[in-house]
Design an enzyme around this catalytic site. Structure first.
Site, PDB file in Angstrom:
ATOM      1  N   GLY A 222       4.309   7.996  -0.088  1.00  0.00           N
ATOM      2  CA  GLY A 222       5.216   6.861  -0.152  1.00  0.00           C
ATOM      3  C   GLY A 222       5.530   6.193   1.168  1.00  0.00           C
ATOM      4  N   GLU A 263       1.529  13.697   0.875  1.00  0.00           N
ATOM      5  CA  GLU A 263       0.508  13.124  -0.022  1.00  0.00           C
ATOM      6  C   GLU A 263       0.432  11.611   0.151  1.00  0.00           C
ATOM      7  OE1 GLU A 263       2.540  14.204  -3.506  1.00  0.00           O
ATOM      8  OE2 GLU A 263       2.098  16.326  -3.357  1.00  0.00           O
ATOM      9  N   CYS A 332      -6.377 -15.686 -19.022  1.00  0.00           N
ATOM     10  CA  CYS A 332      -5.443 -16.338 -19.938  1.00  0.00           C
ATOM     11  C   CYS A 332      -4.115 -15.612 -19.984  1.00  0.00           C
ATOM     12  CB  CYS A 332      -6.065 -16.470 -21.319  1.00  0.00           C
ATOM     13  SG  CYS A 332      -7.326 -17.735 -21.310  1.00  0.00           S
TER      14      CYS A 332
HETATM   15  C1  LIG Z   1       1.263   8.082  -6.145  1.00  0.00           C
HETATM   16  C2  LIG Z   1       1.677   9.357  -5.527  1.00  0.00           C
HETATM   17  C3  LIG Z   1       1.599   9.533  -4.138  1.00  0.00           C
HETATM   18  C4  LIG Z   1       1.162   8.437  -3.193  1.00  0.00           C
HETATM   19  O1  LIG Z   1       2.072   7.403  -3.089  1.00  0.00           O
HETATM   20  P1  LIG Z   1       1.822   6.260  -1.982  1.00  0.00           P
HETATM   21  O2  LIG Z   1       2.961   5.341  -2.132  1.00  0.00           O
HETATM   22  O3  LIG Z   1       0.519   5.618  -2.318  1.00  0.00           O
HETATM   23  O4  LIG Z   1       1.763   6.946  -0.667  1.00  0.00           O
HETATM   24  C5  LIG Z   1       1.922  10.771  -3.630  1.00  0.00           C
HETATM   25  N1  LIG Z   1       2.332  11.789  -4.433  1.00  0.00           N
HETATM   26  C6  LIG Z   1       2.422  11.642  -5.753  1.00  0.00           C
HETATM   27  C7  LIG Z   1       2.860  12.786  -6.569  1.00  0.00           C
HETATM   28  C8  LIG Z   1       2.109  10.427  -6.348  1.00  0.00           C
HETATM   29  O5  LIG Z   1       2.215  10.292  -7.669  1.00  0.00           O
END
Ligand SMILES: *Cc1c(COP(=O)(O)O)cnc(C)c1O
Length: 405
Positions: A222, A263, A332
């Site tokens: 995130g 992540e 569309c």
């Molecule tokens: C989608 C997701 C991420 C990555 O989020 P980003 O905003 O792209 O960094 C990381 N962990 C989990 C569990 C996710 O579902």
């Protein structure tokens, strides 16, 4: 907005491979990963690329060669990572609302698993007892992220086991002596404020007292990336310093080594990607100048899905005088990419580039209106190559059974 691929490279790719076209830059992915490595403690941090953001196996291969791990959101993503050659211990599966069978499959593949419901945890305990270390995705009841559609940690979110159910959680853990190795929190996407991650550390602090087998604290992804010229993303140096401090404090307090996992999806691949479209039609209506392009929400849905901003430039004539345009698609539906956007004066046939097109661009593309999905091209060492071809008419028919005539 500075591009790390030149407009000449992008224009050549558009001419060589046709439009609409996704173009990626391998070196940008590697440099993003290296920026993470250089700002976090190397001994106590691991990064898992959230590959749902851009899943093409050639991109996974770039990520693997860079030495990064993979986070998957479905069992198929985990299998794609195995296909590319990631070792099972370098793959994480963060499940949500999945069948217990899929969790069993993840266990049989030997990958790390985060469980996000008491229901699946109970089934997991009954089947595996303490034989397979597992992670828990908890919901911290924190509101964070760019907007409600991309927020996952608040108290009405479907994601994770609510922290308020700690007693039930502990009862299941004790009943089956489950080996809970990881705690996981992912509060949303486009989180600029470093304090949100430190709030997660505070939630971990409370939980660690109850789960003595935990040795990994997974802060999710995130990180925010810049979208507009001059905009700032998450301060990675500050985040690294603050998380290292928090991890150090928690390790001391609980007397055991703890590793931080992250992540990142967008952070790894958003800026490596460029989406190129051709202007089919200019249409003046009142004081609105429409630029109608050879693509639509079937290929890049982020602006319509969650009001995402994509910077747009005219790579055929970037130095022309700017004018205001409504950039619209050919589907569309009302698929408006941008209203009242200043863009160098457009002629029909010009190529427009959309920035930040690496993450959640192609992956959310569809064949809506029976149009072909775009091709994807990767630049590495200055050379471009096709990494997935454009659909063909046969592809549109390939899954459908023939009609008896
Ligand atoms: C989608 C997701 C991420 C990555 O989020 P980003 O905003 O792209 O960094 C990381 N962990 C989990 C569990 C996710 O579902």
């Amino acid at each position: 907005m500075k591009s790390s691929l030149s407009y000449d490279q992008l224009k050549t790719a558009a001419n060589d491979y046709g439009t609409p076209l996704y173009v990626y830059h391998a070196e940008k992915i590697v440099s993003q990963y290296q920026n993470l490595l250089s700002n976090f403690s190397s001994t106590h941090t691991r990064f898992f690329y959230a590959c749902k953001s851009l899943t093409n196996i050639h991109i996974l291969d770039v990520v693997k060669r860079a030495g990064c791990n993979v986070d998957s959101s479905s069992i198929n993503e985990a299998k794609l990572a195995l296909h590319v050659g990631f070792a099972p211990q370098n793959i994480l599966y963060t499940s949500n609302s999945v069948s217990f069978e899929e969790i069993c499959e993840a266990v049989s593949l030997g990958i790390h698993v985060n469980i996000d419901s008491l229901s699946n945890l109970e089934k997991f305990g009954a089947k595996y007892g303490n034989s397979y270390p597992v992670g828990l995705r908890v919901r911290p009841n924190i509101m964070a992220g760019g907007n409600l559609k991309i927020s996952t940690g608040h108290d009405k979110s479907k994601f994770g086991i609510p922290v308020t159910q700690l007693e039930e959680l502990k009862a299941i853990q004790e009943k089956y002596n489950i080996n809970i190795a990881n705690l996981h929190i992912h509060t949303g996407s486009e989180i600029k404020d470093v304090a949100v991650f430190i709030q997660s550390a505070e939630v971990f602090d409370i939980l660690l007292a109850h789960f003595p087998t935990v040795n990994v604290l997974d802060f999710g992804g995130g990180f925010k990336v810049p979208y507009q010229p001059g905009e700032k993303g998450t301060d990675i140096a500050l985040l690294g310093a603050e998380v290292d401090k928090a991890m150090h404090r928690l390790s001391e307090k609980y007397g055991r080594p703890l590793t931080a996992w992250f992540e990142p999806g967008k952070y790894m691949v958003s800026e490596c990607g460029y989406f190129i479209a051709k202007v089919n039609v200019l249409k003046q209506s009142g004081n609105i100048q429409f630029a109608g392009i050879d693509t639509g929400l079937n290929h890049l849905i982020r602006p319509m899905f969650y009001d995402a901003y994509h910077h747009i430039d005219n790579i055929s004539n970037p130095t022309a005088q700017q004018q205001a345009y409504a950039v619209v698609g050919n589907i569309c539906e009302t698929d408006t990419f941008a209203w009242d956007r200043a863009i160098p004066t457009i002629q029909e046939g010009d190529f427009l580039v959309f920035f930040n097109a690496g993450a959640y661009g192609y992956e959310m593309a569809s064949n809506y209106n029976s149009r072909y999905k775009p091709a994807q091209v990767l630049f590495e060492n200055g050379v471009s190559r096709l990494i997935s071809r454009r659909d063909t008419f046969e592809d549109l028919l390939s899954l459908q059974l023939p009609v008896n005539k």
